[in-house]
Design a protein around this motif. Structure first.
Motif, PDB file in Angstrom:
ATOM      1  N   HIS A  19      11.928  15.050 -22.760  1.00 31.74           N
ATOM      2  CA  HIS A  19      12.139  13.609 -22.617  1.00 31.74           C
ATOM      3  C   HIS A  19      10.913  12.792 -23.001  1.00 31.74           C
ATOM      4  O   HIS A  19      11.007  11.568 -23.086  1.00 31.74           O
ATOM      5  CB  HIS A  19      12.547  13.258 -21.190  1.00 31.74           C
ATOM      6  CG  HIS A  19      13.923  13.720 -20.867  1.00 31.74           C
ATOM      7  ND1 HIS A  19      14.541  13.424 -19.684  1.00 31.74           N
ATOM      8  CD2 HIS A  19      14.827  14.452 -21.558  1.00 31.74           C
ATOM      9  CE1 HIS A  19      15.742  13.956 -19.657  1.00 31.74           C
ATOM     10  NE2 HIS A  19      15.932  14.594 -20.799  1.00 31.74           N
ATOM     11  N   TYR A  20       9.765  13.460 -23.208  1.00 27.05           N
ATOM     12  CA  TYR A  20       8.546  12.713 -23.500  1.00 27.05           C
ATOM     13  C   TYR A  20       7.587  13.513 -24.370  1.00 27.05           C
ATOM     14  O   TYR A  20       7.662  14.732 -24.476  1.00 27.05           O
ATOM     15  CB  TYR A  20       7.847  12.281 -22.206  1.00 27.05           C
ATOM     16  CG  TYR A  20       7.373  13.427 -21.340  1.00 27.05           C
ATOM     17  CD1 TYR A  20       6.076  13.896 -21.426  1.00 27.05           C
ATOM     18  CD2 TYR A  20       8.237  14.060 -20.442  1.00 27.05           C
ATOM     19  CE1 TYR A  20       5.632  14.953 -20.650  1.00 27.05           C
ATOM     20  CE2 TYR A  20       7.808  15.115 -19.655  1.00 27.05           C
ATOM     21  CZ  TYR A  20       6.502  15.554 -19.767  1.00 27.05           C
ATOM     22  OH  TYR A  20       6.067  16.605 -18.999  1.00 27.05           O
ATOM     23  N   PHE A  35      13.064  10.871 -27.734  1.00 19.82           N
ATOM     24  CA  PHE A  35      12.207  10.950 -26.554  1.00 19.82           C
ATOM     25  C   PHE A  35      11.335   9.701 -26.487  1.00 19.82           C
ATOM     26  O   PHE A  35      11.237   8.945 -27.458  1.00 19.82           O
ATOM     27  CB  PHE A  35      11.319  12.206 -26.585  1.00 19.82           C
ATOM     28  CG  PHE A  35      10.511  12.357 -27.850  1.00 19.82           C
ATOM     29  CD1 PHE A  35       9.262  11.767 -27.978  1.00 19.82           C
ATOM     30  CD2 PHE A  35      11.012  13.089 -28.915  1.00 19.82           C
ATOM     31  CE1 PHE A  35       8.527  11.910 -29.151  1.00 19.82           C
ATOM     32  CE2 PHE A  35      10.283  13.242 -30.082  1.00 19.82           C
ATOM     33  CZ  PHE A  35       9.031  12.646 -30.202  1.00 19.82           C
ATOM     34  N   LEU A  36      10.684   9.490 -25.351  1.00 18.87           N
ATOM     35  CA  LEU A  36       9.699   8.430 -25.200  1.00 18.87           C
ATOM     36  C   LEU A  36       8.324   9.034 -25.460  1.00 18.87           C
ATOM     37  O   LEU A  36       8.103  10.217 -25.223  1.00 18.87           O
ATOM     38  CB  LEU A  36       9.770   7.835 -23.801  1.00 18.87           C
ATOM     39  CG  LEU A  36      11.102   7.157 -23.461  1.00 18.87           C
ATOM     40  CD1 LEU A  36      11.118   6.703 -22.009  1.00 18.87           C
ATOM     41  CD2 LEU A  36      11.364   5.985 -24.394  1.00 18.87           C
ATOM     42  N   TYR A  37       7.392   8.212 -25.946  1.00 19.38           N
ATOM     43  CA  TYR A  37       6.098   8.765 -26.315  1.00 19.38           C
ATOM     44  C   TYR A  37       4.929   7.866 -25.949  1.00 19.38           C
ATOM     45  O   TYR A  37       5.075   6.665 -25.733  1.00 19.38           O
ATOM     46  CB  TYR A  37       6.053   9.081 -27.809  1.00 19.38           C
ATOM     47  CG  TYR A  37       6.027   7.861 -28.705  1.00 19.38           C
ATOM     48  CD1 TYR A  37       4.820   7.225 -29.018  1.00 19.38           C
ATOM     49  CD2 TYR A  37       7.188   7.354 -29.257  1.00 19.38           C
ATOM     50  CE1 TYR A  37       4.790   6.112 -29.838  1.00 19.38           C
ATOM     51  CE2 TYR A  37       7.170   6.244 -30.078  1.00 19.38           C
ATOM     52  CZ  TYR A  37       5.972   5.628 -30.366  1.00 19.38           C
ATOM     53  OH  TYR A  37       5.947   4.522 -31.175  1.00 19.38           O
ATOM     54  N   THR A  50       3.079   2.998 -26.688  1.00 21.38           N
ATOM     55  CA  THR A  50       4.210   3.666 -26.063  1.00 21.38           C
ATOM     56  C   THR A  50       5.447   3.224 -26.824  1.00 21.38           C
ATOM     57  O   THR A  50       5.501   2.122 -27.359  1.00 21.38           O
ATOM     58  CB  THR A  50       4.341   3.299 -24.569  1.00 21.38           C
ATOM     59  OG1 THR A  50       4.332   1.873 -24.425  1.00 21.38           O
ATOM     60  CG2 THR A  50       3.202   3.889 -23.754  1.00 21.38           C
ATOM     61  N   LEU A  74       4.221   4.446 -19.733  1.00 17.05           N
ATOM     62  CA  LEU A  74       5.129   5.567 -19.999  1.00 17.05           C
ATOM     63  C   LEU A  74       5.717   6.100 -18.695  1.00 17.05           C
ATOM     64  O   LEU A  74       6.914   6.388 -18.634  1.00 17.05           O
ATOM     65  CB  LEU A  74       4.429   6.685 -20.765  1.00 17.05           C
ATOM     66  CG  LEU A  74       5.345   7.839 -21.182  1.00 17.05           C
ATOM     67  CD1 LEU A  74       6.440   7.356 -22.144  1.00 17.05           C
ATOM     68  CD2 LEU A  74       4.547   8.964 -21.813  1.00 17.05           C
ATOM     69  N   LEU A  78       9.742   6.271 -17.897  1.00 20.31           N
ATOM     70  CA  LEU A  78      10.420   7.531 -17.590  1.00 20.31           C
ATOM     71  C   LEU A  78      10.958   7.623 -16.166  1.00 20.31           C
ATOM     72  O   LEU A  78      11.917   8.350 -15.918  1.00 20.31           O
ATOM     73  CB  LEU A  78       9.474   8.709 -17.854  1.00 20.31           C
ATOM     74  CG  LEU A  78       9.202   9.000 -19.324  1.00 20.31           C
ATOM     75  CD1 LEU A  78       7.983   9.896 -19.476  1.00 20.31           C
ATOM     76  CD2 LEU A  78      10.421   9.637 -19.974  1.00 20.31           C
TER      77      LEU A  78
END
Length: 91
Positions: A19-20, A35-37, A50, A74, A78
């Protein structure tokens, strides 16, 4: 909080690895579909960014002057909270 601490907090909270992405700390390979970054900004190398990776494209949500604020952002994206749990379950 720095990137290493953020990664430890996310693991302690049970956030799934796919997910990240955290540059230099948690870089899944192969990359998940989305995904998140958190990574150094490509447009402004003295900044952190982000964002969301979707369908092969890195889409910046916010740029940050400090690594700490990027980590907090972040974490908020999340988990919905900007701070680690206070019950001692994470560093």
């Amino acid at each position: 909080m720095d990137r290493g601490t953020l990664h430890a907090v996310l693991r302690a909270l049970g956030v799934r690895d796919g997910h990240y992405y955290i540059e230099g700390v948690h870089e899944p390979s192969p990359l998940p579909t989305d995904f998140l970054y958190l990574r150094r900004s490509r447009a402004a190398p003295d900044m952190w960014e982000t964002g969301a990776y979707e369908r092969g494209a890195w889409e910046t949500v916010t740029r940050h002057a400090l690594e700490e604020s990027a980590c907090t952002h972040l974490l908020r994206l999340l988990t919905g909270t900007g701070s680690p749990p206070s019950d001692g379950s994470a560093p």
